[in-house]
Motif scaffolding. Structure first.
Motif, short mmCIF file in Angstrom:
data_model
loop_
_atom_site.label_atom_id
_atom_site.label_comp_id
_atom_site.label_asym_id
_atom_site.label_seq_id
_atom_site.Cartn_x
_atom_site.Cartn_y
_atom_site.Cartn_z
N GLY A 4 37.38 -15.78 -10.34
CA GLY A 4 38.39 -15.01 -11.06
C GLY A 4 39.75 -14.95 -10.40
O GLY A 4 40.71 -14.44 -10.97
N LYS A 57 36.61 -20.32 -19.63
CA LYS A 57 36.36 -18.99 -19.06
C LYS A 57 35.21 -19.04 -18.05
O LYS A 57 35.25 -18.37 -17.02
N GLU A 116 35.36 -17.88 -14.13
CA GLU A 116 34.40 -16.92 -13.59
C GLU A 116 33.65 -17.50 -12.39
O GLU A 116 33.44 -16.82 -11.38
#
Length: 397
Positions: free
Chosen positions: A58, A50, A54
Motif C-alpha cells: 500500500g 488494486k 495491496e
C-alpha cells in the motif's frame, strides 16, 4: 508475495516522502468498462491493479499508493481528455491498461508530451513499440506480432495455406491483419482477400458471406472481444466450419471463451501470455483473483497486475517517482513474476516473455469450471516478439 514485491533496499522515511511528488503515487487504469471489451479487461483489470498495490504493502518510498480508473468508451478523444485531466489536475503519475489500440496510441503520444509513463496491457498494435514508440511507453502482455507468430503460424503449419481476413476497421485490426498476413506468406501461405467491419458490429452476415465465398482454408478473425464472439456465433449459423473452412480467432482470451461457452468455442486455437491453470506458478494469483471477482483472469488482467507491480518496484529502486529515473529502472530491471517469467524490457519498451499456444477443449474434456485450455506449445519470448531493429522504433538509434 508482498515481501517479494517490496524487496528493494529500504529508504529512510523522511528521504522517501520527499522523493515522491505530491506525497502520493497515483496509478490510473484507463480502459473499456462498458463496451465490446468490458470483459476483456474492464473492471477486472482495475481489481488486478488494486491487488498488486495491496501486495506491495500500500506504500512505496513511505508514500501511499492510489489506484484511479475510468471508462474511455473506446474513443481516443474521450481517453485523451481523461488522461489530460489526470496528468494536469489530478496528478496521476502513470496510466496503464489502455485497451483499444487507437486509444493506446493517442494516450501514449500525450504521455510523451507530458513526460509521463504509460504501460499498455490491453491494446495489441505493435506500433506502440514500433514507429510510434516512446521513451516513456511500455507494452507488456502481447502484441499483434506475437499473435501472428502463435495462432497464425500454428494454423499454417497445420495445413491452413489460404486465408481470408475479417478485420476490425481501426488500428488494432489493421495491424493484426498485416502482421498475420506477413507471417502466413513467409510460411508459404496465400491471402485471398479481406473485408473490414466497424468496431462493435452486431450483424456480421455480409462479411461472413464474403469470407465463405472466398473458399479460403482459414477465416482469420482480426478483431477481439464481443466482435469475435459474435462473428463465431454467426459463422455457425452460416455453416462455415461445417463447410470445411476453419476459424482463426487471432485475439481471443479466456474471458471470451467463457462468454461464448465450450460448445461454441471448442477447437479454436489461440495465443495468450497467461493461463490460470498452466502450472503451480500461475495458479495462486488466479485463485485469489477468483475469490475477489468470481472469475478467472485472462492475460490482460494478469498482465495489469504485473505492470503495476513492476512500476512500483521501479519507483522503489529509483528512490523517486521522477519519470526519467523510473523509466530507466523499468528498462533495467528484470521481470520475473507469475506472468513475465524471465522477462526483459527492450529499448523500445517491449516486454519480452514467453507466449503460449492453446486449443479450446471440448465440453467432454473439461473437468472443472474454467478448465478450458489444452496447452499445445510454448513460444519463447525471443521468437514471440520483434527485436528493436525489426520494430522500426528510432529509440534503437
Amino acid at each position: 508475495m508482498a515481501a517479494g514485491l517490496a524487496s528493494a533496499l529500504p529508504v529512510p522515511a523522511a528521504l522517501a516522502q520527499g522523493a515522491v511528488s505530491d506525497g502520493i503515487v497515483k496509478i490510473g487504469i484507463l480502459n473499456d468498462q462498458s463496451g465490446v471489451y468490458a470483459d476483456f479487461g474492464g473492471k477486472g483489470s482495475v481489481e488486478a491493479a488494486k491487488m498488486a498495490v495491496e501486495d506491495f504493502g500500500g506504500k512505496v518510498l513511505g508514500a501511499p499508493i492510489e489506484v484511479v480508473n475510468a471508462d474511455h468508451q473506446n474513443k481516443p478523444d474521450v481517453a485523451s481528455n481523461i488522461a489530460r485531466q489526470w496528468y494536469d489536475v489530478d496528478k496521476v503519475d502513470t496510466i496503464m491498461e489502455l485497451t483499444t489500440s487507437s486509444v493506446a496510441l493517442a494516450v501514449q503520444q500525450l504521455s510523451r508530451e507530458k513526460k509521463k509513463i504509460n504501460m499498455v496491457t490491453g491494446a495489441a498494435t505493435s506500433e506502440l513499440t514500433g514507429k510510434q514508440c516512446s521513451p516513456y511507453g511500455f507494452h507488456w502482455a502481447y502484441d499483434t506480432y506475437s499473435l501472428a507468430v502463435g495462432t497464425g503460424g500454428a494454423l499454417v503449419e497445420a495445413g491452413g495455406k489460404t486465408w481470408y481476413f475479417l478485420t476490425a476497421d481501426y488500428a488494432f485490426g489493421h495491424s493484426l491483419e498485416e502482421q498475420t498476413a506477413k507471417f502466413v506468406k513467409s510460411k508459404g501461405g496465400q491471402v485471398l482477400g479481406q473485408v473490414r467491419h466497424p468496431l462493435s458490429t452486431s450483424d456480421f452476415s455480409s462479411f461472413l458471406l464474403q469470407a465463405q465465398a472466398s473458399k479460403a482454408n482459414i477465416v482469420g478473425l482480426a478483431n477481439a472481444g464481443l466482435d469475435t464472439s459474435n462473428a463465431i456465433k454467426q459463422a455457425a449459423e452460416f455453416g462455415i466450419v461445417e463447410g470445411g473452412q476453419r476459424l482463426a480467432a487471432l485475439l481471443f482470451t479466456l474471458a471470451e471463451v467463457h462468454g461464448l461457452g465450450l460448445k461454441s468455442a471448442n477447437g479454436l486455437v489461440l495465443t495468450e501470455g497467461y493461463y490460470w491453470d498452466l502450472d503451480d506458478k500461475s495458479r495462486p494469483f488466479a485463485e485469489r483473483y477468483m475469490k475477489r471477482t468470481g472469475r478467472m483472469p485472462n492475460m490482460v488482467q494478469a498482465g495489469t497486475y504485473s505492470t503495476v507491480a513492476q512500476y512500483l518496484k521501479a519507483v522503489q529502486a529509483a528512490g523517486t517517482d521522477d519519470t526519467d529515473a523510473v523509466a530507466k529502472k523499468l528498462h533495467e530491471l528484470p521481470v520475473d513474476d507469475f506472468f513475465g517469467r524471465g522477462g526483459k524490457v527492450l529499448a523500445n519498451g517491449r516486454m519480452v516473455h514467453d507466449m503460449y499456444l492453446f486449443e479450446v477443449k471440448k465440453p467432454s474434456e473439461s473437468k472443472a469450471p474454467w478448465d478450458y485450455y489444452k496447452h499445445l506449445a510454448t513460444i519463447p519470448g525471443d521468437q514471440a516478439f520483434m527485436t528493436v531493429a525489426q520494430s522500426g522504433c528510432q529509440l534503437a538509434n
